[in-house]
Design a protein around this motif. Structure first.
Motif, PDB file in Angstrom:
ATOM      1  N   SER A 215       0.814  -1.220   0.000  1.00  0.00           N
ATOM      2  CA  SER A 215       0.000   0.000   0.000  1.00  0.00           C
ATOM      3  C   SER A 215       0.849   1.273   0.000  1.00  0.00           C
ATOM      4  CB  SER A 215      -0.931   0.014   1.221  1.00  0.00           C
ATOM      5  OG  SER A 215      -0.196   0.044   2.431  1.00  0.00           O
ATOM      6  N   CYS A 216       2.176   1.130   0.024  1.00  0.00           N
ATOM      7  CA  CYS A 216       3.070   2.287   0.116  1.00  0.00           C
ATOM      8  C   CYS A 216       4.061   2.324  -1.054  1.00  0.00           C
ATOM      9  CB  CYS A 216       3.881   2.243   1.416  1.00  0.00           C
ATOM     10  SG  CYS A 216       2.902   2.300   2.921  1.00  0.00           S
ATOM     11  N   CYS A 217       4.351   3.526  -1.518  1.00  0.00           N
ATOM     12  CA  CYS A 217       5.447   3.754  -2.466  1.00  0.00           C
ATOM     13  C   CYS A 217       6.582   4.401  -1.682  1.00  0.00           C
ATOM     14  CB  CYS A 217       5.010   4.669  -3.605  1.00  0.00           C
ATOM     15  SG  CYS A 217       3.723   3.965  -4.651  1.00  0.00           S
ATOM     16  N   VAL A 218       7.750   3.769  -1.713  1.00  0.00           N
ATOM     17  CA  VAL A 218       8.844   4.161  -0.820  1.00  0.00           C
ATOM     18  C   VAL A 218      10.134   4.348  -1.601  1.00  0.00           C
ATOM     19  CG1 VAL A 218      10.157   3.516   1.239  1.00  0.00           C
ATOM     20  CG2 VAL A 218       7.749   2.837   1.038  1.00  0.00           C
ATOM     21  N   LEU A 219      10.876   5.385  -1.237  1.00  0.00           N
ATOM     22  CA  LEU A 219      12.164   5.691  -1.867  1.00  0.00           C
ATOM     23  C   LEU A 219      13.273   5.625  -0.836  1.00  0.00           C
ATOM     24  CD1 LEU A 219      13.716   6.914  -4.405  1.00  0.00           C
ATOM     25  CD2 LEU A 219      13.334   9.141  -3.316  1.00  0.00           C
ATOM     26  N   ASP A 220      14.353   4.901  -1.162  1.00  0.00           N
ATOM     27  CA  ASP A 220      15.564   4.927  -0.348  1.00  0.00           C
ATOM     28  C   ASP A 220      16.311   6.206  -0.707  1.00  0.00           C
ATOM     29  OD1 ASP A 220      18.435   4.555   0.329  1.00  0.00           O
ATOM     30  OD2 ASP A 220      17.770   2.582   0.993  1.00  0.00           O
ATOM     31  N   ILE A 221      16.416   7.137   0.236  1.00  0.00           N
ATOM     32  CA  ILE A 221      16.952   8.462  -0.061  1.00  0.00           C
ATOM     33  C   ILE A 221      18.412   8.398  -0.497  1.00  0.00           C
ATOM     34  CG2 ILE A 221      17.474  10.731   0.925  1.00  0.00           C
ATOM     35  CD1 ILE A 221      15.068  10.353   2.771  1.00  0.00           C
ATOM     36  N   GLU A 222      19.219   7.582   0.154  1.00  0.00           N
ATOM     37  CA  GLU A 222      20.656   7.529  -0.157  1.00  0.00           C
ATOM     38  C   GLU A 222      20.919   6.907  -1.521  1.00  0.00           C
ATOM     39  OE1 GLU A 222      24.882   5.841   1.683  1.00  0.00           O
ATOM     40  OE2 GLU A 222      22.990   5.509   2.760  1.00  0.00           O
ATOM     41  N   SER A 223      20.287   5.788  -1.810  1.00  0.00           N
ATOM     42  CA  SER A 223      20.566   5.075  -3.064  1.00  0.00           C
ATOM     43  C   SER A 223      19.678   5.536  -4.214  1.00  0.00           C
ATOM     44  CB  SER A 223      20.388   3.570  -2.852  1.00  0.00           C
ATOM     45  OG  SER A 223      19.017   3.253  -2.627  1.00  0.00           O
ATOM     46  N   GLY A 224      18.554   6.187  -3.885  1.00  0.00           N
ATOM     47  CA  GLY A 224      17.600   6.562  -4.921  1.00  0.00           C
ATOM     48  C   GLY A 224      16.777   5.395  -5.434  1.00  0.00           C
ATOM     49  N   GLU A 225      16.852   4.248  -4.762  1.00  0.00           N
ATOM     50  CA  GLU A 225      16.149   3.037  -5.192  1.00  0.00           C
ATOM     51  C   GLU A 225      14.725   3.027  -4.666  1.00  0.00           C
ATOM     52  OE1 GLU A 225      16.512  -1.856  -4.700  1.00  0.00           O
ATOM     53  OE2 GLU A 225      17.756  -0.511  -3.485  1.00  0.00           O
ATOM     54  N   ARG A 226      13.789   2.658  -5.525  1.00  0.00           N
ATOM     55  CA  ARG A 226      12.411   2.447  -5.101  1.00  0.00           C
ATOM     56  C   ARG A 226      12.291   1.060  -4.479  1.00  0.00           C
ATOM     57  NH1 ARG A 226       8.364   5.534  -7.904  1.00  0.00           N
ATOM     58  NH2 ARG A 226       6.838   4.070  -7.034  1.00  0.00           N
ATOM     59  N   LEU A 227      11.615   0.987  -3.341  1.00  0.00           N
ATOM     60  CA  LEU A 227      11.464  -0.276  -2.629  1.00  0.00           C
ATOM     61  C   LEU A 227      10.046  -0.826  -2.726  1.00  0.00           C
ATOM     62  CD1 LEU A 227      13.518   0.473   0.626  1.00  0.00           C
ATOM     63  CD2 LEU A 227      14.304  -0.474  -1.542  1.00  0.00           C
ATOM     64  N   ASP A 228       9.276  -0.350  -3.687  1.00  0.00           N
ATOM     65  CA  ASP A 228       7.898  -0.794  -3.821  1.00  0.00           C
ATOM     66  C   ASP A 228       7.677  -1.419  -5.197  1.00  0.00           C
ATOM     67  OD1 ASP A 228       6.628   1.500  -5.689  1.00  0.00           O
ATOM     68  OD2 ASP A 228       8.006   2.409  -4.258  1.00  0.00           O
ATOM     69  N   ILE A 229       6.571  -2.117  -5.317  1.00  0.00           N
ATOM     70  CA  ILE A 229       6.230  -2.807  -6.555  1.00  0.00           C
ATOM     71  C   ILE A 229       5.561  -1.877  -7.558  1.00  0.00           C
ATOM     72  CG2 ILE A 229       4.968  -4.774  -7.528  1.00  0.00           C
ATOM     73  CD1 ILE A 229       7.362  -5.507  -5.797  1.00  0.00           C
ATOM     74  N   ASP A 230       4.951  -0.799  -7.084  1.00  0.00           N
ATOM     75  CA  ASP A 230       4.243   0.117  -7.986  1.00  0.00           C
ATOM     76  C   ASP A 230       5.164   0.760  -9.016  1.00  0.00           C
ATOM     77  OD1 ASP A 230       1.824  -0.383  -6.895  1.00  0.00           O
ATOM     78  OD2 ASP A 230       1.653   1.468  -5.752  1.00  0.00           O
ATOM     79  N   SER A 231       6.469   0.801  -8.726  1.00  0.00           N
ATOM     80  CA  SER A 231       7.412   1.395  -9.671  1.00  0.00           C
ATOM     81  C   SER A 231       7.713   0.469 -10.842  1.00  0.00           C
ATOM     82  CB  SER A 231       8.721   1.759  -8.955  1.00  0.00           C
ATOM     83  OG  SER A 231       9.349   0.606  -8.424  1.00  0.00           O
ATOM     84  N   LEU A 232       7.232  -0.778 -10.775  1.00  0.00           N
ATOM     85  CA  LEU A 232       7.498  -1.762 -11.820  1.00  0.00           C
ATOM     86  C   LEU A 232       6.274  -1.929 -12.713  1.00  0.00           C
ATOM     87  CD1 LEU A 232       9.131  -4.540  -9.604  1.00  0.00           C
ATOM     88  CD2 LEU A 232      10.317  -2.817 -10.971  1.00  0.00           C
ATOM     89  N   SER A 233       6.515  -2.195 -13.964  1.00  0.00           N
ATOM     90  CA  SER A 233       5.425  -2.471 -14.893  1.00  0.00           C
ATOM     91  C   SER A 233       5.958  -3.305 -16.053  1.00  0.00           C
ATOM     92  CB  SER A 233       4.810  -1.171 -15.422  1.00  0.00           C
ATOM     93  OG  SER A 233       5.771  -0.415 -16.132  1.00  0.00           O
ATOM     94  N   GLY A 234       5.041  -3.952 -16.768  1.00  0.00           N
ATOM     95  CA  GLY A 234       5.419  -4.698 -17.960  1.00  0.00           C
ATOM     96  C   GLY A 234       6.494  -5.735 -17.710  1.00  0.00           C
ATOM     97  N   GLU A 235       7.527  -5.706 -18.532  1.00  0.00           N
ATOM     98  CA  GLU A 235       8.601  -6.696 -18.451  1.00  0.00           C
ATOM     99  C   GLU A 235       9.385  -6.574 -17.147  1.00  0.00           C
ATOM    100  OE1 GLU A 235      11.089  -6.461 -21.836  1.00  0.00           O
ATOM    101  OE2 GLU A 235       9.551  -7.120 -23.269  1.00  0.00           O
ATOM    102  N   ASP A 236       9.425  -5.372 -16.559  1.00  0.00           N
ATOM    103  CA  ASP A 236      10.165  -5.197 -15.311  1.00  0.00           C
ATOM    104  C   ASP A 236       9.640  -6.112 -14.215  1.00  0.00           C
ATOM    105  OD1 ASP A 236      11.688  -3.243 -16.487  1.00  0.00           O
ATOM    106  OD2 ASP A 236      10.480  -1.582 -15.747  1.00  0.00           O
TER     107      ASP A 236
END
Length: 271
Positions: A215-236
């Protein structure tokens, strides 16, 4: 377990037999053991792909949601959580779910940024909550407060309560995430109505459903990596190790030891 038998994967286990109330993509709701209670079961189903399981995600989401709900209860925000029953189930208060939910935006991303012509990833000057119809067919339909009151989904007092609770929840959650070097970009909240007595007007609005990696979209501030599934789509979605994203978020909050959950192949907890 008999001698020589192999432990079963938690993803292979079926919920115990009880009266079925609702079947969602990632959770199942059952009638509870006592009057005024439900049992919420967290599944391993991928939230964005039909027929795909992410082994162990239900366990992680259960623990994350329990943690947040307990902490919110401690600061006076009423939730439906009574207690966690085992690795996949929670005992919760029976509620009448409202037909709308709230999406809280702290950064402008995706469709929200496009609708308003904002720069992708822009940090908003203050959190912006939006009401949406609780339906997959109308997931992007933003509705006004007047829609909610005019259609009888909630009255003015209940709506004020929801807005106040949302503000408190956001202040609390953002603090929890930022302390761990994480940015809570966007998340979804659902609310329900608890009937406290036989008198129809004797009700209380409480936070329901879950606060988890789903239920959350989360960003790792230091690495800039998204830790949620919503950032993925299609083949990703097919190429990404989805379970690792759930594990990373749980590790950040101290719910898992580094290297992943060691309890994914053992039997369910029995309390």
């Amino acid at each position: 377990m008999s001698i020589g038998s192999k432990p079963a994967l938690l993803g292979d286990r079926k919920p115990p037999r009880r009266r079925h109330l609702y079947e969602g993509r990632t959770k199942t709701l059952f009638d509870g053991p006592d009057p005024g209670t439900f049992v919420l079961y967290f599944k391993d189903n991928c939230k964005k792909q039909d027929g795909v399981s992410v082994i162990g995600k239900g366990v992680i989401n259960n623990r994350l949601s329990e943690m947040f709900m307990v902490r919110l209860n401690e600061i006076g925000v009423q939730t439906h959580l009574i207690r966690r029953l085992n690795m996949r189930e929670q005992l919760v208060r029976a509620t009448q779910n409202l037909p709308c939910h709230v999406i809280v935006h702290n950064l402008a991303i995706d469709n929200f940024a496009k609708r308003l012509g904002l720069e992708e990833g822009m940090l908003l000057p203050e959190a912006i909550p939006e009401f949406h119809v609780k339906s997959k067919d109308y997931a992007e339909s933003v509705i006004s407060e007047r829609h909610i009151t005019a259609l009888g989904w909630a009255d003015e007092d209940e709506l004020d309560c929801i807005k106040e609770m949302t503000q408190r929840i956001n202040d609390f959650l953002c603090g929890q995430f930022i302390a761990l070097g994480l940015r809570l970009i966007r998340y979804q909240l659902e609310f329900g109505r608890v009937y406290l007595s036989d008198y129809m007007g004797d009700t209380q609005i409480v936070l329901i459903d879950e606060i988890s990696a789903d239920s959350c979209c989360v960003l790792d501030i230091e690495s800039g990596e998204r830790l949620d599934i919503d950032s993925l789509s299609g083949e990703d979605l097919g190429h990404c190790d989805q379970r690792s994203r759930y594990q990373k978020l749980a590790e950040k909050f101290g719910l898992l030891k580094a290297g992943g959950p060691a309890d994914l192949l053992i039997r369910e907890e029995i309390l």
